[in-house]
Design an enzyme around this catalytic site. Sequence first.
Site, PDB file in Angstrom:
ATOM      1  N   HIS A   1      -3.510 -11.262  -6.185  1.00  0.00           N
ATOM      2  CA  HIS A   1      -4.579 -11.395  -7.175  1.00  0.00           C
ATOM      3  C   HIS A   1      -5.914 -11.383  -6.448  1.00  0.00           C
ATOM      4  O   HIS A   1      -6.027 -11.920  -5.351  1.00  0.00           O
ATOM      5  CB  HIS A   1      -4.421 -12.711  -7.963  1.00  0.00           C
ATOM      6  CG  HIS A   1      -5.156 -12.702  -9.245  1.00  0.00           C
ATOM      7  ND1 HIS A   1      -6.495 -12.976  -9.322  1.00  0.00           N
ATOM      8  CD2 HIS A   1      -4.744 -12.415 -10.502  1.00  0.00           C
ATOM      9  CE1 HIS A   1      -6.875 -12.868 -10.591  1.00  0.00           C
ATOM     10  NE2 HIS A   1      -5.839 -12.527 -11.324  1.00  0.00           N
TER      11      HIS A   1
ATOM     12  N   ASP B   1       1.828 -12.116 -14.353  1.00  0.00           N
ATOM     13  CA  ASP B   1       2.740 -11.096 -14.856  1.00  0.00           C
ATOM     14  C   ASP B   1       4.146 -11.182 -14.275  1.00  0.00           C
ATOM     15  O   ASP B   1       5.040 -10.469 -14.723  1.00  0.00           O
ATOM     16  CB  ASP B   1       2.167  -9.695 -14.540  1.00  0.00           C
ATOM     17  CG  ASP B   1       0.872  -9.447 -15.283  1.00  0.00           C
ATOM     18  OD1 ASP B   1       0.793  -9.832 -16.462  1.00  0.00           O
ATOM     19  OD2 ASP B   1      -0.057  -8.880 -14.684  1.00  0.00           O
TER      20      ASP B   1
HETATM   21  N1  ACO Z   1       2.133  -5.840  -2.581  1.00  0.00           N
HETATM   22  C1  ACO Z   1       1.893  -5.546  -1.287  1.00  0.00           C
HETATM   23  N2  ACO Z   1       0.722  -5.717  -0.662  1.00  0.00           N
HETATM   24  C2  ACO Z   1      -0.289  -6.200  -1.384  1.00  0.00           C
HETATM   25  C3  ACO Z   1      -0.137  -6.539  -2.748  1.00  0.00           C
HETATM   26  C4  ACO Z   1       1.129  -6.349  -3.344  1.00  0.00           C
HETATM   27  N3  ACO Z   1       1.341  -6.654  -4.627  1.00  0.00           N
HETATM   28  N4  ACO Z   1      -1.307  -7.001  -3.232  1.00  0.00           N
HETATM   29  C5  ACO Z   1      -2.175  -6.951  -2.213  1.00  0.00           C
HETATM   30  N5  ACO Z   1      -1.559  -6.478  -1.093  1.00  0.00           N
HETATM   31  C6  ACO Z   1      -2.158  -6.351   0.242  1.00  0.00           C
HETATM   32  C7  ACO Z   1      -3.122  -5.185   0.332  1.00  0.00           C
HETATM   33  O1  ACO Z   1      -2.460  -3.998   0.713  1.00  0.00           O
HETATM   34  C8  ACO Z   1      -4.084  -5.676   1.372  1.00  0.00           C
HETATM   35  O2  ACO Z   1      -3.469  -5.570   2.626  1.00  0.00           O
HETATM   36  P1  ACO Z   1      -4.377  -5.291   3.957  1.00  0.00           P
HETATM   37  O3  ACO Z   1      -5.249  -6.489   4.121  1.00  0.00           O
HETATM   38  O4  ACO Z   1      -3.359  -5.132   5.035  1.00  0.00           O
HETATM   39  O5  ACO Z   1      -5.145  -4.033   3.679  1.00  0.00           O
HETATM   40  C9  ACO Z   1      -4.213  -7.184   1.080  1.00  0.00           C
HETATM   41  O6  ACO Z   1      -2.949  -7.523   0.465  1.00  0.00           O
HETATM   42  C10 ACO Z   1      -5.345  -7.533   0.130  1.00  0.00           C
HETATM   43  O7  ACO Z   1      -5.157  -6.801  -1.056  1.00  0.00           O
HETATM   44  P2  ACO Z   1      -6.298  -6.072  -1.864  1.00  0.00           P
HETATM   45  O8  ACO Z   1      -5.814  -4.748  -2.332  1.00  0.00           O
HETATM   46  O9  ACO Z   1      -7.582  -6.101  -1.110  1.00  0.00           O
HETATM   47  O10 ACO Z   1      -6.427  -7.031  -3.104  1.00  0.00           O
HETATM   48  P3  ACO Z   1      -7.281  -6.764  -4.365  1.00  0.00           P
HETATM   49  O11 ACO Z   1      -7.945  -8.028  -4.689  1.00  0.00           O
HETATM   50  O12 ACO Z   1      -8.143  -5.570  -4.239  1.00  0.00           O
HETATM   51  O13 ACO Z   1      -6.160  -6.409  -5.477  1.00  0.00           O
HETATM   52  C11 ACO Z   1      -4.377  -6.711  -6.999  1.00  0.00           C
HETATM   53  C12 ACO Z   1      -5.591  -7.356  -6.298  1.00  0.00           C
HETATM   54  C13 ACO Z   1      -4.814  -5.380  -7.650  1.00  0.00           C
HETATM   55  C14 ACO Z   1      -3.906  -7.634  -8.099  1.00  0.00           C
HETATM   56  C15 ACO Z   1      -3.265  -6.463  -5.963  1.00  0.00           C
HETATM   57  O14 ACO Z   1      -2.845  -7.700  -5.426  1.00  0.00           O
HETATM   58  C16 ACO Z   1      -2.070  -5.714  -6.559  1.00  0.00           C
HETATM   59  O15 ACO Z   1      -2.073  -4.482  -6.573  1.00  0.00           O
HETATM   60  N6  ACO Z   1      -1.022  -6.449  -7.063  1.00  0.00           N
HETATM   61  C17 ACO Z   1       0.095  -5.792  -7.721  1.00  0.00           C
HETATM   62  C18 ACO Z   1      -0.261  -5.450  -9.167  1.00  0.00           C
HETATM   63  C19 ACO Z   1      -0.350  -6.684 -10.030  1.00  0.00           C
HETATM   64  O16 ACO Z   1       0.533  -7.525 -10.042  1.00  0.00           O
HETATM   65  N7  ACO Z   1      -1.412  -6.730 -10.839  1.00  0.00           N
HETATM   66  C20 ACO Z   1      -1.631  -7.836 -11.794  1.00  0.00           C
HETATM   67  C21 ACO Z   1      -2.757  -8.731 -11.353  1.00  0.00           C
HETATM   68  S1  ACO Z   1      -2.973 -10.048 -12.477  1.00  0.00           S
HETATM   69  C22 ACO Z   1      -3.802  -9.344 -13.737  1.00  0.00           C
HETATM   70  O17 ACO Z   1      -4.654  -8.497 -13.605  1.00  0.00           O
HETATM   71  C23 ACO Z   1      -3.451  -9.754 -15.079  1.00  0.00           C
END
Ligand code: ACO
Length: 423
Positions: free
Chosen positions: A307, A364
């Site tokens: 998140h 979720d």
């Molecule tokens: N699986 C694997 N790696 C992940 C995940 C994941 N679900 N989420 C984040 N990461 C990693 C990223 O690749 C990044 O790695 P790095 O530092 O090596 O580059 C690090 O964790 C930070 O992630 P960001 O992408 O910078 O996080 P951001 O805040 O931009 O994205 C998000 C947040 C979109 C929710 C992301 O965690 C994600 O894609 N999760 C999966 C989809 C999801 O469950 N969405 C629902 C969110 S809740 C809502 O909106 C209702």
Amino acid sequence: MSDVAKLTMPDGKEITLPAYTGTEQEKCLDISALRKETGYVTFDPGFGNTCPSKSSITFLNGEAGILRYRGYSIEDLCEKSDFTSVMYLVIYGELPSEAELAEFNKNLAEHSKIKPQLLKLYESLPQDTHPMVLVSTMLAGLSAHYPQFTNPHDTDQVEQAIFIALGQILPIVSSAYCHGKGKEFNYPSEPISSYGSGLLKMMFGDDYEVDTDVEKILDELLILHADHEFNCSTSTARIVGSSQANLFASLSASVNALWGPLHGGANQKVIEMLEDIANDGGVEAIDKYLAMAKDKTSGFRLMGFGHRVYKNYDPRAKIIKKTCDKVIEKLGVEDPLLAVAQKLEAAALSDEYFTSRKLYPNVDFYSGIVYRALNIPTEMYTPLFALGRLCGWIAHWREQNLDPHARIGRPRQLYMGATERSL
Ligand code: ACO
């Protein structure tokens, strides 16, 4: 402590930036005069550090795992309140008195019938249309059917538009379900006692027996989705509304923003991912999927994990996880996906990749298991999220609409394209 910050620019010039502290001690620098004073803009991909405005609706602390609507914790609201009161709270700022709640319910009931001509819109769309398309289209269609309530500068019109949107979202979501099933949509014969029971009756039929525990559980899920400050779909409502587009148009846009798999669409994707794991060997396949999630070239992410603001267990997920156990026990459901979800969560939470990045289950991760136990099909999970979140979008649109300092949302770019060239 000083209430300004000093910034030294590349040319050595020093400027001061006003520093604000929010009511929950959050720190903020005001850069609104930066470009005018220095010619510089700020670079902030994904708006991770940008507050486009002040707000008094929802507070969350991602490190501490706190979420409050208008000062009340989600834990308290789930235990002691109900979804209709929470919608009122989120939009108007206070929990309603008995008389206010009765009046609110009356207004919603009076506006709860979709115009038959608008329902005909479904006839032009294929049966397998994703219900999020239908929900967004129907909300946009409200602008056409209620043009007399589309002036954002007229408070009475806005109030009517709020009742129409909140009153009709239930039949809109339910009729989207019926369209997918190829069955006729009908209103319940009796007034509904809650959004949860209304939803079940409108989707599954008037003779569907609503269990009071199930009704309470749905109410709780709707409360947990009611608002989440400046997330992607709420920011969409605000930015569309900032051009003085009407409420219905702004809400329709929010539904589209919510649909994406990185936002609300994740609840559907979580179940699809758990099904893939189950069909690929079940818990034995978890290591393979974790490895894929860690591999940046795979294009796969662990859905329902991570998140932007929670760097701790999402407090909504904590409650939903408990609810999930209750539902499974109460309904005597045996869902193999639950075991996969539990093992996947445990494996991720003991894996350095996820712990070092503070990636925890989000709202979720377990909600789909609850909906599955209630026989709600996967493609309806995101529309149910929209049903809960509608009041949050409205609250933010309204807050901005009433703000005399609100300006049209218009970010800047860092242009990296071609400089002037001749043909
Ligand atoms: N699986 C694997 N790696 C992940 C995940 C994941 N679900 N989420 C984040 N990461 C990693 C990223 O690749 C990044 O790695 P790095 O530092 O090596 O580059 C690090 O964790 C930070 O992630 P960001 O992408 O910078 O996080 P951001 O805040 O931009 O994205 C998000 C947040 C979109 C929710 C992301 O965690 C994600 O894609 N999760 C999966 C989809 C999801 O469950 N969405 C629902 C969110 S809740 C809502 O909106 C209702």
